[in-house]
Design a protein around this motif. Structure first.
Motif, PDB file in Angstrom:
ATOM      1  N   VAL A  92      -5.893   6.716 -23.693  1.00 53.15           N
ATOM      2  CA  VAL A  92      -6.131   7.776 -25.036  1.00 53.15           C
ATOM      3  C   VAL A  92      -4.553   9.237 -25.572  1.00 53.15           C
ATOM      4  O   VAL A  92      -4.927   9.562 -25.686  1.00 53.15           O
ATOM      5  CB  VAL A  92      -7.085   9.312 -23.955  1.00 53.15           C
ATOM      6  N   GLY A  93      -3.774   8.878 -24.692  1.00 55.55           N
ATOM      7  CA  GLY A  93      -3.016   9.284 -25.713  1.00 55.55           C
ATOM      8  C   GLY A  93      -2.335   9.933 -25.257  1.00 55.55           C
ATOM      9  O   GLY A  93      -1.671  10.937 -25.346  1.00 55.55           O
ATOM     10  N   LEU A  94      -2.718  10.120 -23.302  1.00 56.00           N
ATOM     11  CA  LEU A  94      -2.044  10.975 -22.950  1.00 56.00           C
ATOM     12  C   LEU A  94      -0.710  10.797 -21.891  1.00 56.00           C
ATOM     13  O   LEU A  94      -0.491   9.593 -21.565  1.00 56.00           O
ATOM     14  CB  LEU A  94      -2.606  11.743 -21.758  1.00 56.00           C
ATOM     15  N   ASP A  95       0.795  11.636 -21.139  1.00 57.85           N
ATOM     16  CA  ASP A  95       1.445  10.966 -20.450  1.00 57.85           C
ATOM     17  C   ASP A  95       0.574  11.761 -18.694  1.00 57.85           C
ATOM     18  O   ASP A  95       0.788  12.797 -19.067  1.00 57.85           O
ATOM     19  CB  ASP A  95       2.880  12.690 -20.803  1.00 57.85           C
TER      20      ASP A  95
ATOM     21  N   HIS B  94      -5.480  13.032 -31.006  1.00 58.54           N
ATOM     22  CA  HIS B  94      -5.184  14.431 -31.183  1.00 58.54           C
ATOM     23  C   HIS B  94      -5.596  14.949 -31.926  1.00 58.54           C
ATOM     24  O   HIS B  94      -5.009  15.911 -32.242  1.00 58.54           O
ATOM     25  CB  HIS B  94      -3.200  13.419 -31.615  1.00 58.54           C
ATOM     26  N   HIS B  95      -6.015  14.505 -33.647  1.00 53.66           N
ATOM     27  CA  HIS B  95      -6.358  15.534 -34.367  1.00 53.66           C
ATOM     28  C   HIS B  95      -7.680  15.475 -34.160  1.00 53.66           C
ATOM     29  O   HIS B  95      -7.781  17.552 -34.078  1.00 53.66           O
ATOM     30  CB  HIS B  95      -6.732  14.003 -35.279  1.00 53.66           C
ATOM     31  N   THR B  96      -8.819  14.892 -33.746  1.00 50.18           N
ATOM     32  CA  THR B  96      -9.427  15.578 -33.176  1.00 50.18           C
ATOM     33  C   THR B  96     -10.243  16.169 -31.951  1.00 50.18           C
ATOM     34  O   THR B  96     -11.240  16.785 -31.764  1.00 50.18           O
ATOM     35  CB  THR B  96     -10.708  14.095 -33.053  1.00 50.18           C
ATOM     36  N   VAL B  97      -9.005  15.688 -31.001  1.00 50.86           N
ATOM     37  CA  VAL B  97      -9.650  16.491 -29.539  1.00 50.86           C
ATOM     38  C   VAL B  97      -7.849  17.354 -29.059  1.00 50.86           C
ATOM     39  O   VAL B  97      -8.320  18.890 -29.058  1.00 50.86           O
ATOM     40  CB  VAL B  97      -9.879  15.762 -28.485  1.00 50.86           C
ATOM     41  N   TRP B  98      -7.248  16.835 -29.431  1.00 45.35           N
ATOM     42  CA  TRP B  98      -6.343  17.170 -28.523  1.00 45.35           C
ATOM     43  C   TRP B  98      -5.691  18.183 -29.193  1.00 45.35           C
ATOM     44  O   TRP B  98      -4.436  19.134 -28.463  1.00 45.35           O
ATOM     45  CB  TRP B  98      -4.925  16.199 -27.813  1.00 45.35           C
TER      46      TRP B  98
ATOM     47  N   ASN C  14      -8.315   5.033 -12.648  1.00 48.17           N
ATOM     48  CA  ASN C  14      -6.838   4.994 -12.536  1.00 48.17           C
ATOM     49  C   ASN C  14      -6.816   5.658 -14.156  1.00 48.17           C
ATOM     50  O   ASN C  14      -6.881   5.021 -14.979  1.00 48.17           O
ATOM     51  CB  ASN C  14      -6.832   2.948 -13.055  1.00 48.17           C
ATOM     52  N   LYS C  15      -5.715   6.502 -12.943  1.00 49.45           N
ATOM     53  CA  LYS C  15      -5.279   8.214 -14.053  1.00 49.45           C
ATOM     54  C   LYS C  15      -4.241   7.375 -14.524  1.00 49.45           C
ATOM     55  O   LYS C  15      -4.441   8.240 -16.000  1.00 49.45           O
ATOM     56  CB  LYS C  15      -4.060   8.998 -13.134  1.00 49.45           C
ATOM     57  N   GLU C  16      -3.077   6.297 -14.373  1.00 50.70           N
ATOM     58  CA  GLU C  16      -1.947   5.880 -15.929  1.00 50.70           C
ATOM     59  C   GLU C  16      -3.362   5.024 -16.695  1.00 50.70           C
ATOM     60  O   GLU C  16      -2.659   5.145 -17.648  1.00 50.70           O
ATOM     61  CB  GLU C  16      -1.234   4.752 -14.880  1.00 50.70           C
ATOM     62  N   ALA C  17      -4.171   3.990 -16.301  1.00 45.79           N
ATOM     63  CA  ALA C  17      -4.268   3.848 -17.312  1.00 45.79           C
ATOM     64  C   ALA C  17      -5.415   4.523 -18.478  1.00 45.79           C
ATOM     65  O   ALA C  17      -5.703   4.419 -19.478  1.00 45.79           O
ATOM     66  CB  ALA C  17      -5.910   2.357 -16.856  1.00 45.79           C
TER      67      ALA C  17
END
Length: 598
Positions: A326-329, A299-303, A318-321
């Protein structure tokens, strides 16, 4: 971002394959309100052109209101991928910036000095009269002020929080499949004499033996940070530093940032990160502090660096995995699948398995694979090939066996220091050499006659000796384990077929690869499953070293060849066989050979 501009920002004069439909699907995904779009595009689909189209749709300065982010970042983990972008005329508006150590100072007497060791980095208050012409600061100024800035993922992460490279409207990450692993490695803290300048000034406790190793590591990190801070302040107070002192100061500052991040994250009760500690020798010995699930770090370095994100790869399986890692919903993420347009008959898989390459079976299987390579060389007498050896230990054993068989004149290999030079020499050679490679399964373009065949020596499972891998397997994450190996196999299979009219054979030498295909079948892209289903056993010539090298060319290959086989051999051969290399005892991170400060 204006998704409607994506199609018109395509930089090539015409589309090929499924590019036009891919651009439309990507635009629709962003228009539907998704903040992140995963683009699963196979080898040869022109991901860099798709990436440029997406970046071109970022909000411009003219379109922006007060304090709104504008422009785009393009980033990739692979240095070679950035080099390709920099040399592509269709992508000339991607303004490339690299780390300071990649540039040299232009002051008189300093032309061999990297910018990070130049007088401006060594002397307090130094006012460089030609800073405006400095290659680093010039590139940085251009990249920071133009619509699209291009950089490696390492540099992108390092500049988080920078006033120069602030938040932008769009972030495009190419080769994004390993984003979680790159973040884990980048956030890993390796504490040993070579990486800790004040090692002799601290007492290193037996961290791994503590009841709570991570808690004990935090307390040591706080102590070490105090010592580093005092040493750094002493260096900063000096009016002038030597290049060695400047390097020491920079490493202390880097180490302080790593330690402070670890302590802050560990003490944050809401952080999802789990920290594990490796220390093999007890008190006074090196230790490594590693993160699992570095969502907060990402989150700090990318999102936090953009409003909209496009993540491109052939192997986001695998989208969900992937989103969990990577910490995405997943509900905020769309997946766009780009079909493979290369004929499946041009990219065949062949079953030439010789047995298992697990550690307990390797001594028995490696000689069989070496004999197989001799047969394959005879089968491809005038064509270059590449062997994905998986590790330097396997590479060395294969090299020794091939030398004993008398086919060394057709073989080239590399070590950690000369890998890029030997790769380029092999690619430039007109001889049908066999290149024994390590960790070259990704970001390698062997189009046309650069290579017509390749061999996968080992199922590329992650090292179970790595504490992160062991922890995940202890938690039952076997699907992740098999998915990670499959991802590397798919990447490797794309090295020798780069266009619809290109062709190249991939030979599977480890029987564990076939088992992997069964276990990870649910995560296979349809186009790769089609390759697997067509896998067959080829008709190869008998083992005959003379046929593998050809009597008419043996002499020319033995002499006058820069970087030849004999010069590069690292193992020692005796009449009784080969001496085991110490490299076999080393447990390397699967990405250690391609990661670096850029």
């Amino acid at each position: 971002m204006n998704p409607e501009r994506i199609a018109s920002e395509f930089p090539a004069p015409s589309h090929r394959g499924a590019q036009r439909q891919a651009l439309a699907d990507i635009a629709d995904a962003f228009a539907a309100g998704n903040e992140v779009v995963l683009v699963r595009a196979p080898t040869g689909s022109g991901k860099s052109l798709l990436a440029r189209s997406i970046a071109g749709a970022a909000r411009t300065i003219e379109e922006a209101g007060p304090s709104q982010a504008t422009g785009a970042y393009y980033t990739t983990p692979q240095v070679s991928q950035l080099d390709d972008v920099a040399s592509d005329d269709l992508l000339d508006d991607l303004n490339v910036i690299r780390g300071k150590r990649n540039y040299t100072c232009i002051l008189p007497g300093e032309h061999d000095t990297p910018v990070d060791r130049a007088p401006c980095a060594r002397e307090k208050g130094y006012d460089c009269s030609i800073k405006h012409r400095c290659p680093y600061f010039s590139d940085r100024a251009i990249a920071s002020n133009r619509q699209i800035a291009a950089m490696t993922l390492a540099y992108f992460m390092q500049t988080a929080g920078s006033e120069v490279f602030r938040k932008r409207d769009v972030v495009v990450i190419d080769e994004a499949h390993g984003l979680a692993e790159w973040a884990e490695m980048y956030a890993t803290i390796d504490l040993k004499p070579r990486t800790v300048p004040v090692w002799d000034d601290v007492r290193v406790p037996a961290v791994a033996d503590a009841d709570d190793p991570a808690d004990r590591a935090v307390r040591f990190a706080e102590t070490l940070a105090g010592v580093c801070s005092r040493e750094k302040d002493d260096l900063l107070a000096r009016p002038e530093l030597t290049p060695e002192e400047a390097a020491r100061r920079d490493r202390l500052q880097e180490l302080l940032s790593e330690l402070n991040w670890f302590v802050e994250d560990y003490r944050d009760p809401e952080s999802p990160t789990t920290w594990v500690v490796d220390q093999d020798g007890g008190e006074g010995t090196p230790l490594t502090i590693k993160p699992l699930n570095p969502e907060k770090y990402l989150h700090h370095t990318v999102w936090d660096r953009g409003n909209k994100f496009a993540l491109l790869s052939a192997t986001i399986l695998n989208k969900e995995a992937f989103c969990r890692q990577v910490g995405l919903d997943p509900s905020d993420v769309a997946l766009v699948d780009v079909p493979h347009t290369f004929p499946v008959e041009n990219r065949p898989l062949y079953d030439v398995t010789q047995g298992k390459m697990t550690y307990e079976h390797r001594e028995e299987t490696v000689p069989k694979i070496a004999r197989l390579l001799v047969r394959l060389m005879a089968h491809h007498p005038d064509e270059k090939g590449i062997v994905h050896a998986h590790s330097y230990a396997i590479q060395e054993k294969l090299a020794d066996h091939l030398a004993e068989f008398g086919v060394g004149s057709r073989v080239r290999l590399h070590d950690r220091e000369n890998r890029d030079a030997e790769l380029e020499a092999w690619k430039a050679s007109s001889d049908p050499e066999l290149f024994l490679s390590v960790k070259m399964e990704e970001a390698l373009d062997l189009k046309g006659d650069l290579a017509r065949w390749q061999v996968l020596c080992k199922a590329p499972y992650l090292n179970t000796g790595d504490s992160r891998v062991a922890r995940r397997l202890a938690e039952g994450q076997w699907a992740w384990y098999h998915r990670s190996a499959l991802r590397t196999v798919i990447q490797a299979c794309g090295r020798v077929v780069r266009a619809p009219d290109d062709h190249g054979a991939t030979y599977l030498a480890d029987s564990s690869l076939l088992d992997l295909f069964d276990r990870a079948r649910a995560d296979m892209p349809d186009w790769f499953a089609e390759q697997v289903d067509r896998c067959s056993t080829p008709d190869l010539p008998a083992f005959d070293p003379a046929s593998a090298v050809g009597e008419s060319t043996t002499g020319s290959r033995d002499s006058g060849r820069g970087g030849g086989f004999g010069r590069l051999r690292r193992g020692q051969t005796t009449e009784q066989g080969t001496k085991q290399s110490s490299a076999e005892q080393r447990a390397n991170h699967p990405l250690s050979d391609v990661w670096g400060d850029n």
